[in-house]
Design an enzyme around this catalytic site. Structure first.
Site, PDB file in Angstrom:
ATOM      1  N   GLY D  10      -1.423  -3.844 -26.887  1.00 29.99           N
ATOM      2  CA  GLY D  10      -0.577  -4.679 -26.036  1.00 29.99           C
ATOM      3  C   GLY D  10      -0.566  -6.123 -26.503  1.00 29.99           C
ATOM      4  O   GLY D  10      -1.541  -6.599 -27.061  1.00 29.99           O
ATOM      5  N   LEU D  74       0.037   3.055 -32.092  1.00 34.56           N
ATOM      6  CA  LEU D  74      -0.527   4.189 -32.827  1.00 34.56           C
ATOM      7  C   LEU D  74      -1.839   3.797 -33.496  1.00 34.56           C
ATOM      8  O   LEU D  74      -2.006   2.677 -33.944  1.00 34.56           O
ATOM      9  CB  LEU D  74       0.469   4.658 -33.887  1.00 34.56           C
ATOM     10  CG  LEU D  74       1.592   5.532 -33.335  1.00 34.56           C
ATOM     11  CD1 LEU D  74       2.525   5.942 -34.446  1.00 34.56           C
ATOM     12  CD2 LEU D  74       1.009   6.770 -32.644  1.00 34.56           C
ATOM     13  N   GLU D 104     -10.075  -2.541 -27.976  1.00 34.09           N
ATOM     14  CA  GLU D 104     -11.126  -1.577 -28.278  1.00 34.09           C
ATOM     15  C   GLU D 104     -10.619  -0.456 -29.189  1.00 34.09           C
ATOM     16  O   GLU D 104     -11.286  -0.084 -30.151  1.00 34.09           O
ATOM     17  CB  GLU D 104     -11.672  -0.990 -26.977  1.00 34.09           C
ATOM     18  CG  GLU D 104     -13.163  -0.798 -26.987  1.00 34.09           C
ATOM     19  CD  GLU D 104     -13.511   0.629 -26.626  1.00 34.09           C
ATOM     20  OE1 GLU D 104     -12.650   1.337 -26.097  1.00 34.09           O
ATOM     21  OE2 GLU D 104     -14.667   1.033 -26.891  1.00 34.09           O
ATOM     22  N   THR D 106      -8.103  -0.526 -31.305  1.00 35.26           N
ATOM     23  CA  THR D 106      -7.849  -1.076 -32.639  1.00 35.26           C
ATOM     24  C   THR D 106      -9.151  -1.265 -33.407  1.00 35.26           C
ATOM     25  O   THR D 106      -9.233  -0.976 -34.600  1.00 35.26           O
ATOM     26  CB  THR D 106      -7.128  -2.431 -32.515  1.00 35.26           C
ATOM     27  OG1 THR D 106      -5.916  -2.228 -31.776  1.00 35.26           O
ATOM     28  CG2 THR D 106      -6.789  -3.013 -33.877  1.00 35.26           C
ATOM     29  N   ILE D 127      -6.460  -9.094 -23.018  1.00 38.14           N
ATOM     30  CA  ILE D 127      -6.365  -9.997 -21.877  1.00 38.14           C
ATOM     31  C   ILE D 127      -7.340  -9.561 -20.792  1.00 38.14           C
ATOM     32  O   ILE D 127      -7.645 -10.312 -19.892  1.00 38.14           O
ATOM     33  CB  ILE D 127      -4.943 -10.084 -21.294  1.00 38.14           C
ATOM     34  CG1 ILE D 127      -4.465  -8.734 -20.780  1.00 38.14           C
ATOM     35  CG2 ILE D 127      -3.961 -10.646 -22.296  1.00 38.14           C
ATOM     36  CD1 ILE D 127      -3.286  -8.909 -19.841  1.00 38.14           C
ATOM     37  N   ASP D 128      -7.836  -8.332 -20.877  1.00 39.64           N
ATOM     38  CA  ASP D 128      -8.730  -7.820 -19.837  1.00 39.64           C
ATOM     39  C   ASP D 128     -10.157  -8.333 -19.975  1.00 39.64           C
ATOM     40  O   ASP D 128     -10.959  -8.162 -19.063  1.00 39.64           O
ATOM     41  CB  ASP D 128      -8.749  -6.285 -19.890  1.00 39.64           C
ATOM     42  CG  ASP D 128      -7.426  -5.692 -19.441  1.00 39.64           C
ATOM     43  OD1 ASP D 128      -6.806  -6.283 -18.537  1.00 39.64           O
ATOM     44  OD2 ASP D 128      -7.019  -4.663 -19.989  1.00 39.64           O
ATOM     45  N   ARG D 163       0.795 -13.626   7.467  1.00 39.91           N
ATOM     46  CA  ARG D 163       0.742 -12.342   6.782  1.00 39.91           C
ATOM     47  C   ARG D 163      -0.556 -12.130   6.027  1.00 39.91           C
ATOM     48  O   ARG D 163      -1.210 -13.078   5.610  1.00 39.91           O
ATOM     49  CB  ARG D 163       1.835 -12.286   5.712  1.00 39.91           C
ATOM     50  CG  ARG D 163       3.181 -11.945   6.230  1.00 39.91           C
ATOM     51  CD  ARG D 163       4.173 -12.001   5.084  1.00 39.91           C
ATOM     52  NE  ARG D 163       5.519 -11.883   5.625  1.00 39.91           N
ATOM     53  CZ  ARG D 163       6.604 -12.322   5.029  1.00 39.91           C
ATOM     54  NH1 ARG D 163       6.507 -12.949   3.878  1.00 39.91           N
ATOM     55  NH2 ARG D 163       7.781 -12.160   5.585  1.00 39.91           N
ATOM     56  N   GLY D 171      -5.773  -4.963 -14.942  1.00 38.26           N
ATOM     57  CA  GLY D 171      -7.179  -4.539 -14.972  1.00 38.26           C
ATOM     58  C   GLY D 171      -7.308  -3.076 -14.615  1.00 38.26           C
ATOM     59  O   GLY D 171      -7.663  -2.751 -13.493  1.00 38.26           O
TER      60      GLY D 171
END
Lengths: 343, 343, 343, 343
Positions: D10, D74, D104, D106, D127-128, D163, D171
């Site tokens: 990503g 891939l 991970e 990759t 980003i995680d 609200r 995540g």
């Protein structure tokens, strides 16, 4: 049809959005081509031009500050044989219409060319918002936003240290940026060129705040602000090219005066060039894009000798003459509205 | 003089700036006092009010999104004995003038009160920018800025993954946010309620991009967009209170259709509530403040039955009737200008 | 348990997040109460304190720059009878532990109190990131972000006008802000106090750019930068309280020198106070909150004479002595990494 | 020397800053050249490569989100004859070292290549923030900043309308973004995958707020959050490729449950792709740049089979094995710290 464009004067967020608007409209709506002259009028004089293609690269510039064409400060009527050279260069490049993008000086040059038979459509550009005949100019909203962000940050610093904070913003001749950024930033006093100031009044406003338990104050000062006759001695910054005395660092001069008179801890921040660079706000991107689209259209409808201008919700074409007659200054009523929020 | 104010309908960045403008002007220019009713019309009906003081706390709200008074969605004419109750409560609180701040529904309520003898000055509020008779409403610029920031971010994601990205923005009845955010964000197609869409046209525009070597596309969709008759089957979202079929998730529906027809990898982002919350832009703070100042002045000059409205550079007072007559929709010409930049 | 806190030294984004972290943790995890002394050490000396309640008002401060307690620059050991007065005031208020939040000077004061028997847990605070023993201090990330935003904007202005732009950022003794903002902003040269500069080298780097066809350069200068012995004449700014000569406006001095030597059009922007005010970044809010939580915990576990410090992913407690020993300067290796990106 | 690089998985803000760091360091410090393979591993398999020059164009990418090389999902070990093909292509292009940039998956691919004799230096990207052995990964700070901005905006909307607002952030497997954005945004409850939730607890926290006079609540939910066994019925979202049942829209599912149980007006905002696109924060630009510089250096010092990793203030080289062993999850202690601020 073949359109030429150039950007002249100080840079301004949104210039590239105008260029993109011209290129995309000329290409997709009319099948016309566009060339850009580099570094303002000087590039037109020296025939330095680049082809502007309607491809992805033109899309990428929408967000970029500055101008991909470069800019310059020379005016075409300063050149000997300027007119002949310009006519020759435009003819040589097969240009049918010229769109100069610039401030009052640039539009005066555009008018001179138009009066001399060159088909011109002007696009007004000034972060100062002082072009006559248009509600807003692009770049102004970005400058106000940058200045407002800075003022937002200075509130907490001033408050934590019990300080009076002077913020000097752009505006040599008019106070639009100071007025809007000051209102948006919740300033406790705003000083603009249109309304000569009296430091005693600023001190009084700060005093009122401190007496009510507040511990700080924010004063927004346009760089071109001037004191009321006889109220404050200014440090001279020398004389300009016309022999007129100039006064710089007005923010600091006011700060020194407040500190001397009222004994507050006073600091100055001069925002400077960050007000005129960088990615334009959404507002400026839309306005600049519309200007570009409408300028390209005017070339194709033959509406020359005109300037695109925002009037309410519409983009109009006004005469070049109307745009260059006088500067648009902050009317007294607008300053009165801001004053209601002082203190 | 004693002025009352309330905020009604969906929240909108700048509401607090209006309230501050009213309180500061009433206090410093006229020596008047201001009370606020809580949670919209219902607070007026139930006489829940707070005194609004002209002190530092009112200054702090300038930057805050939402409304310190709370808001509600009930209209005064929905209450049995509503008018009598309102008149009694206003009299009881010694209120001389009422400033309701809200959208079309709120202004209709204001008109109903005004027609029944209550001195009212309305302030138009809608992030959708669809109130008639005013060039802009506050909150709109903030919503467009938030949406534009999001679109800026989605460009690079879409490009890195060779995707078509659908961005659904607010606008149930009008397409102003989609139009401006789409133009500012360099969208490759914009879909608005005023112009029924044909997915085949969107696919064609994407195809053109991919054929020219581009690898992604951004499509901005107003939530209230609808397809041209017979061009696309919609999934129903049930029926509303009036028995009309409703269609939600228009962004996702268009995404599914493009993916099915053209085989692109299509993703949808629904921006949702972040468009209406948070700190207002500098533009919205200035506009909202001016509205507040002028509404307070109108109360003192006795200009009742009016709404403050932006016309070019000026704040005017227009009749309540003009503001509530019709929604201000995106005119075809403005959509044509945006189209010049598609693709 | 009863905890006291105070903020001392220059203000810094995140101070309020620390205060909130202390109050929330003390209250919800331990049932303890918190008082705040106003305006730094002076408020403790003069016994000016406010109760800090664990309610919504404490939540609201998370986003606010500055410090709700005010700050001051006096150190406790400057007061005659300072220690006795402080002990008496703390005893009088029933305070069991003191959390001073401040920079190196403040932590020295904290150590002095700790050495004299007062239970102290320090929280390091400096936008300069120069406190020893901690990876980062809150406020630093915000300062770097503000400076980076400014540099981003200056790129396009510099490029449009073919200028060398000098950006002076904070950092009187260390160059962390200049280093990080310069790297993040893509500066073409960075000048920091740890590495005496030679204007000839800067000119050479600019020359290389202009020869390769680039038309502008960005140079980031920490305010405390100094030239290599004998490479440049400095304008004196007078002498400080200790009789040492001081040199201010280093950005402008470098600009003048480059202009004189290389003939470029050079402009200076001094970012000033905007780097230390306003809403903290997400990073700083998290770090400051963690500091507050851990400082409150340390009070309850009796870990006095300590300072909270970030080490990798963890908040550790280190000895006060470690934190005040020396300033954390930019190591040569970090500057070498930045240099790889120059030009 | 000739270095190759590629980006896989990503997209993530900062990828281009890594590429720039590699190219500038290789060129200016070692006189080496760099090629980039397009669209991740697939470009390496298909030998689609571009030369990356050390010129102004490489500087411009520092601020751009996404990746100029494109990315793909891939993995190299999925290709028949993958290893032989890769070796042949690298040999053919004269590549001496390969720098894959990715998460991970990759890095697992990188390890497989390294184990098979290809000289590899990995750069962790997610980003995680869940790559083992590194304190932070670039892109994470940007994602947290975007999410925090959104939460800031939602506070005022939630408060104005009384609200409970659910904010679903990225995540799937770890809760770092939810934890940091929730802490930075002042959330009143945070739900992460590492800590199975009980809606009854969330309702209780909201109840406490409403009883104390607060009128709204913000709950931040990581998309991969799961309820404690037996506490809540989930709507299934089908089964994945491995036959495991999947559950999507966890934010909405929690919202529905709170509304059903507690009767609050609950709304959901799913932030989606805007968290991973756009200009990186200053923090991420610095970290990504340092990664790139150090990866290029490791190639030249022959430190293959390694991954660059942030440890405290330093960039270290760790074994590929350490990076791909396990995901870095939020430790219980960090969640406890966040809990101190709930409610």
């Amino acid at each position: 049809m073949r359109i030429a464009t150039l950007t002249s004067g100080g840079d301004c967020p949104g210039l590239n959005a105008v260029i993109r608007g011209i290129v995309r409209t000329a290409s997709s709506d009319y099948g016309s081509t566009v060339v850009g002259y580099q570094d303002g009028w000087v590039g037109l004089m020296e025939d330095r031009r680049v082809q502007l293609y309607d491809d992805e690269s033109i899309d990428r510039i929408l967000l970029r500050g500055g101008t991909i064409l470069g800019t310059g400060r020379l005016h075409p009527d300063r050149f000997k044989n300027g007119l002949d050279q310009i006519k020759a260069n435009l003819a040589d490049a097969g240009v049918d219409a010229l769109i100069p993008i610039g401030g009052e000086g640039t539009l005066k040059g555009a008018k001179w060319l138009s009066d001399n038979g060159i088909p011109v459509v002007g696009v007004p550009k000034t972060i100062d918002n002082d072009v006559n005949g248009t509600d807003y100019t692009f770049g102004f909203d970005t400058a106000v936003s940058v200045a407002t962000d800075a003022i937002d940050r200075l509130h907490t610093t001033a408050e934590s240290h019990n300080r009076v904070m002077i913020v000097e913003v752009m505006g040599r001749h008019v106070g639009w940026i100071a007025l809007h950024a000051g209102m948006a930033g919740g300033a406790h006093y705003i000083v603009i060129p249109e309304q000569p100031f009296d430091v005693a009044e600023i001190c009084k406003a700060m005093e009122r705040r401190f007496q009510m338990g507040e511990k700080y104050g924010i004063v927004v000062v346009a760089e071109g602000a001037m004191p009321k006759e006889g109220t404050m001695e200014l440090k001279s910054g020398g004389v300009d090219q016309f022999g007129h005395e100039i006064f710089t660092g007005m923010g600091q001069q006011i700060a020194d005066e407040i500190q001397a008179r009222a004994g507050h801890d006073v600091r100055t921040t001069v925002l400077g060039h960050i007000q005129r660079g960088g990615t334009p706000t959404a507002y400026d991107r839309v306005l600049a894009t519309r200007y570009g689209v409408h300028a390209a259209r005017a070339c194709h409808t033959g509406d020359f000798g005109k300037v695109v201008a925002l009037k309410g919700e519409h983009i109009n074409l006004i005469d070049l003459e109307e745009a260059v007659g006088t500067l648009k200054r902050v009317p007294e009523g607008r300053y009165r509205t801001a004053q209601a929020l002082f203190g």
